[in-house]
Design an enzyme around this catalytic site. Structure first.
Site, PDB file in Angstrom:
ATOM      1  N   GLU A 153      40.167  15.715  22.287  1.00 27.39           N
ATOM      2  CA  GLU A 153      41.275  16.394  22.968  1.00 27.39           C
ATOM      3  C   GLU A 153      42.640  15.895  22.507  1.00 27.39           C
ATOM      4  OE1 GLU A 153      42.197  14.562  27.172  1.00 27.39           O
ATOM      5  OE2 GLU A 153      40.068  14.329  26.741  1.00 27.39           O
ATOM      6  N   HIS A 166      58.398   5.917  31.504  1.00 27.29           N
ATOM      7  CA  HIS A 166      58.129   4.681  30.772  1.00 27.29           C
ATOM      8  C   HIS A 166      57.177   3.821  31.585  1.00 27.29           C
ATOM      9  CE1 HIS A 166      58.389   0.945  28.679  1.00 27.29           C
ATOM     10  NE2 HIS A 166      59.126   0.353  29.600  1.00 27.29           N
ATOM     11  N   HIS A 221      55.355  -3.820  24.322  1.00 25.92           N
ATOM     12  CA  HIS A 221      56.115  -3.532  25.547  1.00 25.92           C
ATOM     13  C   HIS A 221      55.505  -2.388  26.358  1.00 25.92           C
ATOM     14  CE1 HIS A 221      60.373  -2.715  27.434  1.00 25.92           C
ATOM     15  NE2 HIS A 221      59.396  -2.457  28.288  1.00 25.92           N
TER      16      HIS A 221
END
Length: 275
Positions: free
Chosen positions: A170, A140, A211
């Site tokens: 890609e 994360h 976030h």
């Protein structure tokens, strides 16, 4: 073998430092976890404690009962992992039921594992099952361009996937299943863990609105590379949108289908809609 001499620890430290150098981990932002292989645990068992008190995880992950994880610590800074890994990281063991953990090594100055431990472990459980045991890393981070896009794009899997795919050829090869998006939720608890793990049944990438990003992979290189590729694509999109809101040309749905044939990947048709 000492934990600090183990290859899995060296790979973990390098990945944490690479993320810091990318600018994805301001202050104590972000967290990383690795499901340790049995042979790796046996190699360092002499350094592991087995008498630490059990602590509640905050959720239940029965399929991970008895597993060991290397995790970053809550409130610890990624920039310090390379300087003092024994203070900033920990090896934890889960109990047989998958409801409690104990610290076996690390966090020498005190503390506890990452506040996102419920999300990490619930997603480890989902990805272990979905990948036949191959996925071992959950990461994360707070990449700025991905976060910026959550303020201007609809928070829909189809929109984010298609826009990111179009920015670099890609991308559909690196994340052919697409990306999932979680609307803003309070971090660190079971609710965001449940929402993320539901998406991770389908994707290897979950974007947390306003976030950051949550990704899963088989090893440190593949997982870091996935995060890096998505953020690079987001950076290109931010630049495109800053120049003009409408594109003069882009990769078309048929272009994607042709790419899928040549690179032997399957691209879900729900992302290949006509705009």
């Amino acid at each position: 073998m000492k934990v600090l001499d183990a290859q899995f620890m060296k790979g973990f430290i390098r990945m944490a430092n690479d993320g810091w150098e990318q600018g994805w981990h301001e202050r104590n932002g972000g967290n990383l976890s690795y499901r340790i292989k049995k042979e790796e645990i046996e190699a360092v068992r002499g350094e592991l404690k087995a008498d630490a008190p059990w602590q509640p995880i905050g959720t239940s992950v029965p399929k991970l009962g008895g597993e060991y994880f290397l995790v970053t610590g809550s409130g610890k800074y990624f920039r310090n992992v390379i300087l003092d890994p024994e203070d900033t990281t920990a090896i934890i063991e889960l109990d047989a039921a998958g409801t409690q953990y104990r610290i076996c090594w690390g966090l020498a100055g005190g503390g506890r594992p990452t506040s996102e431990l419920p999300s990490h472990l619930m997603n480890h459980e989902v990805k272990m099952e979905a990948s036949g045991g191959k996925h071992r890393v959950i990461y994360h981070a707070h990449p700025a361009n991905v976060i910026a896009l959550t303020f201007v794009l609809p928070l829909k899997d189809e929109v984010f996937t298609r826009e990111l795919w179009e920015m670099a050829t890609e991308c559909p090869v690196v994340f052919p299943d697409g990306v999932g998006v979680v609307g803003w939720m309070v971090p660190g608890g079971r609710d965001i863990a449940v929402a993320t793990s539901a998406l991770m049944k389908k994707y290897d990438v979950a974007i947390w609105a306003h976030h950051g990003m949550f990704v899963s992979g088989e090893d440190f290189d593949l997982t870091f590379g996935l995060m890096h590729t998505v953020e690079k694509s987001a950076e290109i999109l931010v630049k495109v949108l800053s120049v003009r809101p409408d594109k003069l040309q882009t990769i078309t749905p048929q272009n994607f289908r042709d790419l899928a044939v040549d690179f032997k990947v399957t691209l879900p048709e729900k992302f290949l809609y006509e705009k």
